[in-house]
Design an enzyme around this catalytic site. Structure first.
Site, PDB file in Angstrom:
ATOM      1  N   ASP A 151      -4.172  -7.514  -5.487  1.00 30.79           N
ATOM      2  CA  ASP A 151      -3.047  -6.620  -5.725  1.00 30.79           C
ATOM      3  C   ASP A 151      -2.727  -6.528  -7.216  1.00 30.79           C
ATOM      4  O   ASP A 151      -3.623  -6.715  -8.046  1.00 30.79           O
ATOM      5  CB  ASP A 151      -1.838  -7.103  -4.903  1.00 30.79           C
ATOM      6  CG  ASP A 151      -0.957  -5.964  -4.431  1.00 30.79           C
ATOM      7  OD1 ASP A 151      -0.505  -5.194  -5.280  1.00 30.79           O
ATOM      8  OD2 ASP A 151      -0.709  -5.844  -3.220  1.00 30.79           O
ATOM      9  N   HIS A 232       4.466  -4.623  -6.739  1.00 36.27           N
ATOM     10  CA  HIS A 232       3.745  -4.460  -5.477  1.00 36.27           C
ATOM     11  C   HIS A 232       3.131  -5.791  -5.020  1.00 36.27           C
ATOM     12  O   HIS A 232       3.312  -6.226  -3.882  1.00 36.27           O
ATOM     13  CB  HIS A 232       2.664  -3.401  -5.710  1.00 36.27           C
ATOM     14  CG  HIS A 232       2.035  -2.861  -4.478  1.00 36.27           C
ATOM     15  ND1 HIS A 232       0.956  -3.460  -3.876  1.00 36.27           N
ATOM     16  CD2 HIS A 232       2.309  -1.759  -3.749  1.00 36.27           C
ATOM     17  CE1 HIS A 232       0.600  -2.745  -2.829  1.00 36.27           C
ATOM     18  NE2 HIS A 232       1.402  -1.707  -2.725  1.00 36.27           N
ATOM     19  N   SER A 567       1.263  -0.771   2.730  1.00 37.49           N
ATOM     20  CA  SER A 567       1.128  -1.943   1.870  1.00 37.49           C
ATOM     21  C   SER A 567       2.038  -3.072   2.332  1.00 37.49           C
ATOM     22  O   SER A 567       1.759  -4.232   2.074  1.00 37.49           O
ATOM     23  CB  SER A 567       1.514  -1.592   0.437  1.00 37.49           C
ATOM     24  OG  SER A 567       0.535  -0.806  -0.162  1.00 37.49           O
TER      25      SER A 567
END
Ligand SMILES: *[C@@H]1O[C@H](CO)[C@@H](O)[C@H](O)[C@H]1NC(C)=O
Ligand SMILES: *[C@@H]1O[C@H](CO)[C@@H](O)[C@H](O)[C@H]1NC(C)=O
Ligand SMILES: *[C@@H]1O[C@H](CO)[C@@H](O)[C@H](O)[C@H]1NC(C)=O
Ligand SMILES: *[C@@H]1O[C@H](CO)[C@@H](O)[C@H](O)[C@H]1NC(C)=O
Ligand SMILES: *[C@@H]1O[C@H](CO)[C@@H](O)[C@H](O)[C@H]1NC(C)=O
Ligand SMILES: *[C@@H]1O[C@H](CO)[C@@H](O)[C@H](O)[C@H]1NC(C)=O
Ligand SMILES: *[C@@H]1O[C@H](CO)[C@@H](O)[C@H](O)[C@H]1NC(C)=O
Length: 777
Positions: A151, A232, A567
């Site tokens: 990520d 994220h 996600s």
């Protein structure tokens, strides 16, 4: 104070300036994929050196110079995945492609990136109690498992990665803690502990992209840190394996104890995605990250980033995932956020567990009261509403636009710079949320959130356009905001049209629980059928992915935040896979996947069929086998297992020839079976993309529970006759396998060209092993 929420699903921030500098030669970066190494699964450094040397020799033979090859290769994958990444001219790439040892060569492309309540909703906890039969208890909260996340890196200081209560790092762990640089060239402060046991970053692929596209970085150190500046990676990893953190809330909403799916697991962050110039993750960096994760000894890989709909071996994420699978490491990936468009599904390789997104039974709501008394329910995570009983005038963006802005763009508030903020004072701005990229729009809205202002002086009502319909998102902002759906938007506009001085009020947001229906399939969740291989249903499963609370970057005021996207649902399932691996260390990735899929539910909390946001009954192309039920996945009774040999057979059906497959299989000879077809591929769901008349499907079930007799039941497909042979299977000890056949026969006079859905379930009375069936007539 300013709340900054970066885009939740895509890396769409461009905070740096792009300065153009001349390029020197037309070279591009490529991945040359050569399959597997002939050295074993535990290569020595001499093996690795030999492999790298062979890459130099190999490329050198094309460039007529080994030194040139050394300069051109920027990654040599020398541990598990055999191949390299290099900058080459197109002519050179074409030559290399012809070599018999090359399985594939493809351009290094940029791939996009795609709390608390959700675990209660999944049955792992009940309020603050963990029920005895919870998989959490049975699997010791994932103790002993290591979850790797590919990520945007990590914010290691988040409380979710505290190592309080964790024992020593497992001795088998071979990862490292790679620190790097700040923009100013100082130490980036990256540290590991007994919870966050590994950190690495991979940026050579990104660097090549920057070089070839004339971009410049904000600082020469920008690609030298695993620190997460996007949020994220920190959010996803804390969802998969974050530790317990008491009393977490977002501005007081969704108050509770934050934790990941495997709260006692160790976690490792692999940064392959960069918000710097390439704005995503390159194939070369993804492969390098997965190779490192395999080598370090992770047990599960979570990958919330998109591949593209390209052939499996022309795609870094799919290549990395198959090598992980062959080493017994399940790879969980996000389905993508391009729904509800049909066939928008990503990460469709059969060795990947592909996760769609659904809602949970918690909503963050605020109400909009119109001047005519009409009450509309919107979504919001705003820390404040308007003072009680106060109504502000409603205005459209077009009425307060900057001189150079078009009325259309201003009405969509697609960029807050289009709005003359001075004129907003004391007003409620109405913004229409459009189909394309609501995320960008949301980020732009954040610009409105100027909390340097001493008091709230305006608010925003977001209205979904017709296409977006009922997709409303709770935005974390510090001014009054509410996002209402399309139908309520029509009432709002009718009211605005009906009066000279339209006004409205927005209430404070509050958290509502047990909302119904739930789960619903999120609008944005990418849908099947899969273009690449329509004879496999994708996604595989759905899990919570809307307004998920998890760790944020180091903002002391907002240590946790909400995010929506596949996600977010992907790490939920990665956490559950971690629990299942703790409980069943001997299960293959495919057995774990089967257990998760065959125990999923297609019903919501009211025992009605799961619907999408338009109240349309969802199909396997929306949710795969259904919504995940972790407690049941712990004890599925039977599994559809797949061996490496099964996957090699699958590659035969994809047209890879035996030479390529044997390269992939560490050089061992491989012969494609003459009679094998995809109908015999032992997948836990069944798809037939073209039922011309009748087809016979073969499947093989393995007992992973008590001995017993299972009987089949069929959920009918309209227009198709389904016969299962035999209808009853008796299993003795664990590991015993039996095959069965399913004959699907099309009725006469049915309307062709459309999909019909059904399923079949094997049950011994206590286990229900269900497979969805999708057939195109
Ligand atoms: C980079 O800059 C050069 C010279 O200005 C130009 O010819 C080339 O097209 C640019 N490349 C890209 C990818 O923009
Ligand atoms: C397999 O494909 C490669 C490259 O396309 C080719 O060179 C080789 O001859 C093929 N092998 C067989 C057995 O068809
Ligand atoms: C939880 O957080 C709130 C707000 O930050 C604080 O007022 C309260 O004392 C905390 N409760 C506990 C049990 O820590
Ligand atoms: C958060 O939860 C705690 C314990 O359940 C409760 O005492 C507190 O009032 C809650 N805080 C908010 C802001 O809801
Ligand atoms: C739009 O939201 C309202 C709540 O204000 C709800 O009653 C209505 O059902 C929603 N519209 C549709 C089409 O679902
Ligand atoms: C409001 O008026 C505008 C233009 O005057 C029109 O385009 C729109 O359809 C009206 N909306 C409603 C909901 O009546
Ligand atoms: C479906 O199968 C039939 C017969 O096998 C074939 O003629 C037809 O082209 C196929 N259609 C598609 C869309 O693949």
């Amino acid at each position: 104070m300013r709340i900054s929420i970066l885009s939740s699903v895509l890396l769409c921030i461009s905070v740096f300036s792009l300065i153009h500098t001349p390029a020197f030669a037309i070279k591009k970066s490529y991945i040359v994929y050569l399959g597997s190494h002939s050295h074993g699964s535990d290569p020595t450094s001499a093996d690795q050196k030999r492999a790298t040397d062979s890459h130099h020799e190999f490329l050198g033979s094309f460039l007529r110079c080994k030194e040139k090859a050394k300069q051109s290769i920027f990654y040599s994958y020398n541990k598990h995945i055999n191949g390299f990444a290099a900058t080459l001219e197109e002519k050179e790439a074409e030559e290399i492609a012809k070599h018999p040892q090359v399985i594939s060569i493809f351009e290094n492309k940029i791939r996009q990136l795609h709390t608390t309540r959700s675990w209660d909703f999944l049955g792992l906890e009940k309020g603050s109690d963990v029920p005895l039969n919870s998989l959490w208890k049975k699997a010791s909260f994932g103790d002993g498992i290591i979850i790797g996340n590919i990520d945007t890196g990590i914010w290691p200081e988040s409380e979710s990665f505290s190592d309080e209560g964790m024992g020593p790092v497992p001795s088998r762990w071979r990862g490292i803690c790679q620190s790097g640089m700040t923009e100013e060239g100082l130490h980036d402060g990256i540290k590991c502990n007994r919870k966050l046991i590994g950190i690495r970053y991979f940026s050579k692929g990104a660097e090549e992209k920057i070089r070839s596209s004339n971009m410049t970085l904000p600082s020469m150190y920008s690609l030298l840190t695993a620190r997460d500046f996007n949020g994220h990676g920190t959010h996803t990893l804390s969802t998969a394996g974050g530790n317990f953190v008491a009393n977490v809330s977002v501005l007081g909403y969704g108050n509770g104890t934050a934790k990941g799916g495997s709260p006692q697991a160790r976690v490792a962050a692999y940064k392959a995605c960069w918000q710097e110039a390439p704005n995503g993750c390159t194939d070369a960096d993804i492969i390098a990250a997965i190779e490192a994760a395999i080598s370090d000894g992770v047990d599960v890989i979570s990958s919330s980033l998109g591949d593209q709909q390209v052939e499996y071996f022309d795609n870094g994420a799919a290549i990395g995932a198959i090598h992980a699978m062959m080493r017994g490491i399940p790879v969980v990936a996000s389905a993508g956020n391009d729904g509800p468009t049909p066939s928008s599904i990503l990460n469709t390789a059969p060795w990947i567990l592909t996760v769609g997104a659904s809602t949970i039974d918690r909503e963050f709501v605020s109400y909009v009261t119109l001047g005519n008394g009409k009450l509309l329910q919107g979504a919001s995570l705003s820390s404040i509403g308007l003072p009680p009983q106060t109504f502000y005038p409603l205005i459209m963006g077009a009425d307060v636009r900057m001189p150079d802005a078009s009325p259309e763009d201003a009405n969509h508030c697609s960029n807050f710079k289009l709005i003359d903020r001075e004129k907003l004072e004391g007003k409620l701005l109405v913004c229409i949320v459009k189909q394309e990229n609501p995320t960008t729009q949301t980020s732009s809205l954040q610009e409105a959130d100027d909390t340097d202002m001493p008091q709230v002086r305006y608010g925003i009502i977001m209205v979904s356009d017709e296409e977006i319909g009922n997709d409303v998102r709770a935005e974390l902002m510090s001014l009054p905001i509410s996002h209402i759906n399309f139908t309520d938007g029509e009432s709002l506009f009718a009211y605005i049209n009906s009066t000279k001085n339209p006004v409205a009020h927005i209430t404070n947001a509050k958290t509502e629980f047990n909302t119904k229906p739930a789960p619903m399939v999120a609008r944005f969740s990418s849908r099947g059928p899969c273009k690449l291989e329509p004879n496999i249903i994708k996604p595989d499963i759905t899990a919570p992915g809307v307004n998920i609370i998890a760790a944020n970057l180091g903002d002391p005021n907002f240590p946790y935040k909400t995010n929506s996207g596949t996600s977010m649902s992907c790490p939920h399932v990665a956490g559950i896979v971690g629990l299942l691996k703790t409980l069943h260390p001997d299960w293959t990735p495919s057995a774990i996947k089967s257990a998760i899929m065959t125990t999923a539910t297609t019903e919501d909390t009211s025992s009605c069929p799961i619907v999408d946001l338009n109240n349309k009954e969802a199909t396997p192309f929306d949710y795969g086998s259904g919504h995940v039920r972790p407690d049941l996945a712990a004890d599925p009774g039977l599994v559809y297992d797949l061996t490496v040999g099964d996957y090699l057979n699958f590659l035969c059906t994809r047209g890879y020839n035996e030479t390529a497959i044997s390269l992939f299989y560490s050089g061992q000879p491989f012969v494609c079976p003459k009679t094998f077809s995809l109908a015999d591929f032992n997948y836990p769901s069944i798809a037939v993309a073209n039922l011309s008349d009748s087809v016979t499907i073969t499947r093989r079930l393995k007992n992973v529970g008590e001995p017993g007799t299972y009987k089949v039941s069929v959920q009918e497909l309209a227009g198709v006759l389904v016969q299962v042979e035999p209808e009853s299977l008796t299993f003795g000890k664990q590991g015993e396998e039996h095959t069965f056949k399913v004959v699907l026969k099309r009725n006469d006079n049915v309307q062709l060209g459309r999909y019909v859905f059904g399923g079949l379930t094997w049950s011994d009375g206590s286990h229900h092993v269900r497979s969805p069936i999708a057939v195109k007539l």
